[in-house]
Design a protein around this motif. Structure first.
Motif, PDB file in Angstrom:
ATOM      1  N   PRO A 179       0.860  -1.312   0.142  1.00  0.00           N
ATOM      2  CA  PRO A 179       0.019  -0.076   0.059  1.00  0.00           C
ATOM      3  C   PRO A 179       0.922   1.317   0.061  1.00  0.00           C
ATOM      4  CG  PRO A 179      -0.904  -1.805   1.569  1.00  0.00           C
ATOM      5  CD  PRO A 179       0.496  -2.332   1.031  1.00  0.00           C
ATOM      6  N   VAL A 180       0.448   2.158  -0.823  1.00  0.00           N
ATOM      7  CA  VAL A 180       0.952   3.645  -0.754  1.00  0.00           C
ATOM      8  C   VAL A 180      -0.111   4.419  -0.633  1.00  0.00           C
ATOM      9  CG1 VAL A 180       2.933   2.932  -2.413  1.00  0.00           C
ATOM     10  CG2 VAL A 180       0.655   3.727  -3.338  1.00  0.00           C
ATOM     11  N   PRO A 181       0.090   5.745  -0.236  1.00  0.00           N
ATOM     12  CA  PRO A 181      -0.997   6.771   0.037  1.00  0.00           C
ATOM     13  C   PRO A 181      -1.865   7.149  -1.085  1.00  0.00           C
ATOM     14  CG  PRO A 181       1.228   7.427   0.992  1.00  0.00           C
ATOM     15  CD  PRO A 181       1.472   6.187   0.196  1.00  0.00           C
ATOM     16  N   GLY A 182      -3.020   7.425  -0.874  1.00  0.00           N
ATOM     17  CA  GLY A 182      -4.014   7.821  -2.286  1.00  0.00           C
ATOM     18  C   GLY A 182      -4.006   9.444  -2.102  1.00  0.00           C
ATOM     19  N   GLU A 183      -4.831   9.974  -2.890  1.00  0.00           N
ATOM     20  CA  GLU A 183      -5.153  11.103  -3.000  1.00  0.00           C
ATOM     21  C   GLU A 183      -5.482  12.004  -1.894  1.00  0.00           C
ATOM     22  OE1 GLU A 183      -4.535  13.228  -5.698  1.00  0.00           O
ATOM     23  OE2 GLU A 183      -4.184  11.769  -6.999  1.00  0.00           O
ATOM     24  N   ILE A 184      -6.199  11.450  -0.962  1.00  0.00           N
ATOM     25  CA  ILE A 184      -6.755  12.076   0.354  1.00  0.00           C
ATOM     26  C   ILE A 184      -5.816  12.295   1.239  1.00  0.00           C
ATOM     27  CG2 ILE A 184      -7.301   9.765   1.565  1.00  0.00           C
ATOM     28  CD1 ILE A 184      -9.875  11.552   2.870  1.00  0.00           C
ATOM     29  N   SER A 185      -4.640  11.227   1.252  1.00  0.00           N
ATOM     30  CA  SER A 185      -3.264  11.511   1.963  1.00  0.00           C
ATOM     31  C   SER A 185      -2.336  12.433   1.421  1.00  0.00           C
ATOM     32  CB  SER A 185      -2.664  10.037   2.275  1.00  0.00           C
ATOM     33  OG  SER A 185      -3.397   9.167   3.241  1.00  0.00           O
ATOM     34  N   LEU A 186      -2.255  12.332   0.145  1.00  0.00           N
ATOM     35  CA  LEU A 186      -1.380  13.213  -0.616  1.00  0.00           C
ATOM     36  C   LEU A 186      -2.108  14.915  -0.500  1.00  0.00           C
ATOM     37  CD1 LEU A 186      -0.795  11.433  -4.120  1.00  0.00           C
ATOM     38  CD2 LEU A 186       0.706  12.083  -2.449  1.00  0.00           C
ATOM     39  N   ALA A 187      -3.347  14.983  -0.171  1.00  0.00           N
ATOM     40  CA  ALA A 187      -3.983  16.309   0.235  1.00  0.00           C
ATOM     41  C   ALA A 187      -3.917  16.594   1.714  1.00  0.00           C
ATOM     42  CB  ALA A 187      -5.313  16.465  -0.364  1.00  0.00           C
ATOM     43  N   ASP A 188      -2.844  15.784   2.452  1.00  0.00           N
ATOM     44  CA  ASP A 188      -3.004  16.051   4.070  1.00  0.00           C
ATOM     45  C   ASP A 188      -2.505  17.487   4.206  1.00  0.00           C
ATOM     46  OD1 ASP A 188      -3.019  14.768   6.572  1.00  0.00           O
ATOM     47  OD2 ASP A 188      -0.663  15.157   6.480  1.00  0.00           O
ATOM     48  N   ARG A 189      -3.437  17.846   5.283  1.00  0.00           N
ATOM     49  CA  ARG A 189      -3.098  19.430   5.562  1.00  0.00           C
ATOM     50  C   ARG A 189      -3.302  20.477   4.668  1.00  0.00           C
ATOM     51  NH1 ARG A 189      -2.903  18.302  11.131  1.00  0.00           N
ATOM     52  NH2 ARG A 189      -1.366  16.498  11.484  1.00  0.00           N
ATOM     53  N   GLY A 190      -4.075  19.958   3.479  1.00  0.00           N
ATOM     54  CA  GLY A 190      -4.354  20.811   2.498  1.00  0.00           C
ATOM     55  C   GLY A 190      -5.788  20.531   2.052  1.00  0.00           C
ATOM     56  N   VAL A 191      -6.064  20.632   0.604  1.00  0.00           N
ATOM     57  CA  VAL A 191      -7.494  20.346   0.346  1.00  0.00           C
ATOM     58  C   VAL A 191      -7.597  19.412  -0.977  1.00  0.00           C
ATOM     59  CG1 VAL A 191      -9.122  21.700  -1.034  1.00  0.00           C
ATOM     60  CG2 VAL A 191      -7.789  22.918   0.261  1.00  0.00           C
ATOM     61  N   LEU A 192      -8.635  18.399  -0.528  1.00  0.00           N
ATOM     62  CA  LEU A 192      -8.938  17.597  -1.750  1.00  0.00           C
ATOM     63  C   LEU A 192     -10.146  17.877  -2.430  1.00  0.00           C
ATOM     64  CD1 LEU A 192      -8.488  14.709  -3.123  1.00  0.00           C
ATOM     65  CD2 LEU A 192      -9.865  13.694  -1.201  1.00  0.00           C
ATOM     66  N   PHE A 193      -9.909  18.292  -3.993  1.00  0.00           N
ATOM     67  CA  PHE A 193     -11.130  18.870  -4.539  1.00  0.00           C
ATOM     68  C   PHE A 193     -11.610  17.751  -5.248  1.00  0.00           C
ATOM     69  CE2 PHE A 193     -12.561  21.605  -8.253  1.00  0.00           C
ATOM     70  CZ  PHE A 193     -13.719  21.808  -7.919  1.00  0.00           C
ATOM     71  N   LEU A 194     -12.948  17.497  -4.970  1.00  0.00           N
ATOM     72  CA  LEU A 194     -13.797  16.676  -5.827  1.00  0.00           C
ATOM     73  C   LEU A 194     -14.615  17.271  -6.823  1.00  0.00           C
ATOM     74  CD1 LEU A 194     -14.441  13.822  -2.785  1.00  0.00           C
ATOM     75  CD2 LEU A 194     -12.519  13.989  -4.627  1.00  0.00           C
ATOM     76  N   ASP A 195     -14.420  17.562  -7.914  1.00  0.00           N
ATOM     77  CA  ASP A 195     -15.177  18.188  -8.748  1.00  0.00           C
ATOM     78  C   ASP A 195     -16.199  17.310  -9.372  1.00  0.00           C
ATOM     79  OD1 ASP A 195     -16.092  20.403 -10.218  1.00  0.00           O
ATOM     80  OD2 ASP A 195     -14.564  20.763 -11.695  1.00  0.00           O
ATOM     81  N   GLU A 196     -17.366  17.686  -9.884  1.00  0.00           N
ATOM     82  CA  GLU A 196     -18.401  16.992 -10.239  1.00  0.00           C
ATOM     83  C   GLU A 196     -18.734  15.768  -9.610  1.00  0.00           C
ATOM     84  OE1 GLU A 196     -20.098  18.182 -12.744  1.00  0.00           O
ATOM     85  OE2 GLU A 196     -18.680  19.540 -13.497  1.00  0.00           O
ATOM     86  N   LEU A 197     -19.015  16.101  -8.038  1.00  0.00           N
ATOM     87  CA  LEU A 197     -19.250  15.098  -7.191  1.00  0.00           C
ATOM     88  C   LEU A 197     -19.983  13.842  -7.769  1.00  0.00           C
ATOM     89  CD1 LEU A 197     -18.177  14.130  -4.372  1.00  0.00           C
ATOM     90  CD2 LEU A 197     -20.233  15.452  -3.284  1.00  0.00           C
ATOM     91  N   PRO A 198     -21.339  14.169  -8.224  1.00  0.00           N
ATOM     92  CA  PRO A 198     -22.157  12.923  -8.372  1.00  0.00           C
ATOM     93  C   PRO A 198     -21.512  12.127  -9.487  1.00  0.00           C
ATOM     94  CG  PRO A 198     -23.306  15.124  -8.124  1.00  0.00           C
ATOM     95  CD  PRO A 198     -22.040  15.323  -8.214  1.00  0.00           C
ATOM     96  N   GLU A 199     -20.491  12.585 -10.298  1.00  0.00           N
ATOM     97  CA  GLU A 199     -20.104  11.692 -11.296  1.00  0.00           C
ATOM     98  C   GLU A 199     -19.327  10.669 -10.899  1.00  0.00           C
ATOM     99  OE1 GLU A 199     -21.196  11.903 -14.259  1.00  0.00           O
ATOM    100  OE2 GLU A 199     -22.403  13.657 -13.867  1.00  0.00           O
ATOM    101  N   TYR A 200     -18.578  10.735  -9.718  1.00  0.00           N
ATOM    102  CA  TYR A 200     -17.558   9.798  -8.960  1.00  0.00           C
ATOM    103  C   TYR A 200     -18.789   8.375  -8.878  1.00  0.00           C
ATOM    104  CZ  TYR A 200     -14.077  12.892  -8.159  1.00  0.00           C
ATOM    105  OH  TYR A 200     -12.842  13.853  -8.239  1.00  0.00           O
ATOM    106  N   SER A 201     -18.026   7.253  -8.771  1.00  0.00           N
ATOM    107  CA  SER A 201     -18.926   6.149  -8.598  1.00  0.00           C
ATOM    108  C   SER A 201     -19.225   6.091  -7.027  1.00  0.00           C
ATOM    109  CB  SER A 201     -18.030   4.824  -9.008  1.00  0.00           C
ATOM    110  OG  SER A 201     -17.041   4.543  -8.084  1.00  0.00           O
ATOM    111  N   ARG A 202     -20.257   5.430  -6.653  1.00  0.00           N
ATOM    112  CA  ARG A 202     -20.730   5.493  -5.483  1.00  0.00           C
ATOM    113  C   ARG A 202     -19.721   4.743  -4.511  1.00  0.00           C
ATOM    114  NH1 ARG A 202     -26.283   6.003  -3.625  1.00  0.00           N
ATOM    115  NH2 ARG A 202     -26.272   5.729  -1.177  1.00  0.00           N
ATOM    116  N   LYS A 203     -19.099   3.502  -4.895  1.00  0.00           N
ATOM    117  CA  LYS A 203     -18.261   2.911  -4.234  1.00  0.00           C
ATOM    118  C   LYS A 203     -17.142   3.797  -3.833  1.00  0.00           C
ATOM    119  CE  LYS A 203     -15.352  -1.335  -4.427  1.00  0.00           C
ATOM    120  NZ  LYS A 203     -14.717  -2.474  -5.425  1.00  0.00           N
ATOM    121  N   THR A 204     -16.714   4.608  -4.890  1.00  0.00           N
ATOM    122  CA  THR A 204     -15.388   5.172  -4.640  1.00  0.00           C
ATOM    123  C   THR A 204     -15.628   6.425  -3.534  1.00  0.00           C
ATOM    124  OG1 THR A 204     -14.808   4.959  -6.882  1.00  0.00           O
ATOM    125  CG2 THR A 204     -13.885   6.996  -5.737  1.00  0.00           C
ATOM    126  N   LEU A 205     -16.836   7.100  -3.532  1.00  0.00           N
ATOM    127  CA  LEU A 205     -17.201   8.095  -2.467  1.00  0.00           C
ATOM    128  C   LEU A 205     -17.337   7.502  -1.172  1.00  0.00           C
ATOM    129  CD1 LEU A 205     -19.835  10.390  -4.572  1.00  0.00           C
ATOM    130  CD2 LEU A 205     -17.390  10.807  -3.984  1.00  0.00           C
TER     131      LEU A 205
END
Length: 525
Positions: free
Chosen positions: A294-320
């Motif tokens: 395992p390696v860090p994902g986007e939510i960890s790469l945005a640690d202490r900062g901002v994770l921007f999820l544009d077009e939120l409903p377009e993400y798959s339900r499982k991913t969200l």
């Protein structure tokens, strides 16, 4: 003949000290490695053997055994090339005994060998050096490419080497060893440089205020509005108004980026808060982290900062849905057969969405969606996920006057940041004996302790609870947001105005929640 040195393997974002032992004995010529090495570590024997030959080092045709201890921890990474080479050189008695004994007990080696004997940079040097320091080692021998990030660590000597021949010269001369120590870099906190500024944004006073509150307390944020209204631009400006990183925050972020190989050459500790914007086709592993090792994902790469999820409903339900636990715990836990990994996720999540599939609801002249389509669009976001969003705001299109107004009239990020820094200082004083930096990270017990409510505000809170459905989580998030608004106003207690503003942000979340529930009801029919 026997030689032993120290190196480090990475488990998650932390280092684990490894003892590299080499033995040269009589027998048929061979080069064996034991201690659960991964494929890239097994390949080290060919790189080491060839680097020795091209560096003019003769290795006797004997039986060479390399052990990586402890043997129950899987070793991975190309950084074991250098410690394996040095342990073999020590076993060949190339160094005087007193120097070898000092190296054995007080030094850590890490680096990848090229076939010509040069030493190449590797990922994860920062956590490796921190691990060596925490275990009481005095010095680290690392590739020259990685010296910038390693020199930021105080309390341990850093020695940068470019080739195997240079390393041997340094190890054979105590005077040259002392001269090769890199002077540590001093940490200085600064706001950093950002490419986006709030001065470029016209109008959007309500959205600006909501973002200021979110940035001051690190609250999760949802922006809803038609296409082209400025949601993405507003989100990209958020890091420019956040308070400067502390040394501990910068160290944590840089460790993550060092492990993922995302540090720019020659860069030290990161000075800017990260902003990550993954595409909506990102997988669950890409967003939360994972993989065979395992390696860090986007939510960890945005640690202490901002994770921007544009077009939120377009993400798959499982991913969200995989974000629900990290949003609550500020950590990502990943379990595998050979271990359990923990990645930090102290992240402000900013999401953006259109009000409907076509994007123009409720404009009757432009919107082509039926009410069922609108509700089905909203139902792609689950209620539990919406409940974890502190602030929801509607971003409206600009009118002609706002659109044609000069940008010089807009408040710049530096001015907004000064107010946020003042509020952050209040929070730092409040949480000075804890590992918490922002109001959004408070536990339920801390919320009850620090969210002191004015008597008039108590009546308003009772009215909100009586007339609106709030979950227990929603209740505490409401108080945390009101606490941040009070901090911006430099008020010791939460007043009714602060609570009313916090509830106005929370009511938007409740609206989306109702849409989700309504969509599910119609779909079932």
């Amino acid at each position: 003949m026997f030689g032993k040195v120290y190196s480090v393997t990475l488990l998650g974002i932390d280092g684990f000290l490894v003892q590299v032992e080499s033995d040269i004995a009589d027998g048929l010529p061979s080069f064996d490695m034991v201690g659960i090495p991964c494929s890239e570590v097994r390949e080290a024997r060919e790189r080491v053997r060839t680097a020795f030959r091209n560096s003019g080092i003769f290795v006797p045709p004997k039986r060479i055994t390399v052990n990586l201890s402890p043997a129950d921890i899987r070793k991975r990474g190309s950084g074991f090339d250098l410690p394996i080479a040095v342990s073999i050189l020590a076993a060949m008695e190339l160094f005087p005994y007193d120097i070898w004994e000092d190296l054995c007990t007080n030094s850590m080696f890490c680096g990848e060998l090229s076939l010509d004997g040069s030493i190449c940079g590797v990922n994860g040097i920062l956590p490796s050096v921190l691990c060596a320091r925490d275990h009481g080692l005095r010095r680290c021998f690392i590739p020259a490419e990685n010296v910038s990030e390693a020199a930021c660590i105080q309390g341990i000597d850093i020695i940068a080497v470019t080739s195997l021949s240079e390393l041997i010269r340094i190890l054979q001369s105590p005077a040259l060893l002392e001269e090769s120590v890199i002077l540590p870099l001093q940490w200085s906190s600064s706001p950093g440089e950002y490419s986006n500024d709030f001065q470029e944004i016209k109008g959007q006073g309500t959205a600006r205020r909501a973002i200021e509150v979110a940035a001051a307390g690190m609250h999760n944020l949802l922006l809803s509005g038609p296409p082209g209204s400025g949601k993405s631009m507003l989100a990209r400006c958020i890091p420019s108004i956040m308070p400067p990183l502390t040394y501990e925050e910068s160290l944590e972020i840089t460790k993550i980026y060092s492990i993922c190989g995302l540090l720019k050459p020659g860069s030290g500790l990161l000075q800017t808060r990260p902003f990550r914007s993954p595409h909506h086709t990102a997988s669950t592993s890409a967003l939360a982290g994972g993989g065979l090792y395992p390696v860090p994902g986007e939510i960890s790469l945005a640690d202490r900062g901002v994770l921007f999820l544009d077009e939120l409903p377009e993400y798959s339900r499982k991913t969200l849905e995989v974000l629900r636990q990290p949003m609550e715990d500020q950590k990502v836990f990943i379990s595998r057969l050979h271990g359990r990994y923990e990645f930090p996720a102290h992240t402000m999540i900013c999401a953006a969405m259109n009000p409907c599939p076509c994007g123009y609801y409720p404009d009757p002249h432009q919107c082509t969606c039926t009410s069922w389509e609108v509700e089905r669009y909203h139902s792609r976001i689950s209620g539990p996920l919406l409940d974890r969003i502190d602030i929801a705001i509607e971003v409206l299109p600009l009118n002609k006057e706002e659109l044609r107004s000069p940008s010089i009239l807009n408040e710049p990020s530096a001015s907004i940041r000064s107010r946020i820094i003042a509020a952050h200082k209040i929070q730092q004083e409040r949480f000075k004996d804890t590992d918490i930096y922002f109001n959004a990270q408070m536990s339920s017990a801390m919320t009850s302790e620090f969210c002191l409510i004015d008597p008039d505000a108590e009546q308003l809170l009772d009215s909100c609870l009586n007339h609106h459905q709030l979950t227990t989580r929603g209740y505490y998030k409401l108080l945390k947001t009101a606490r941040t608004i009070a901090d911006l106003a430099e008020s010791e207690r939460i007043l009714s105005t602060h609570l009313a503003e916090a509830f106005s942000y929370r009511s938007k979340t409740a609206f989306f929640h109702q849409k989700t529930a309504s969509g599910k009801t119609k779909a079932s029919r």
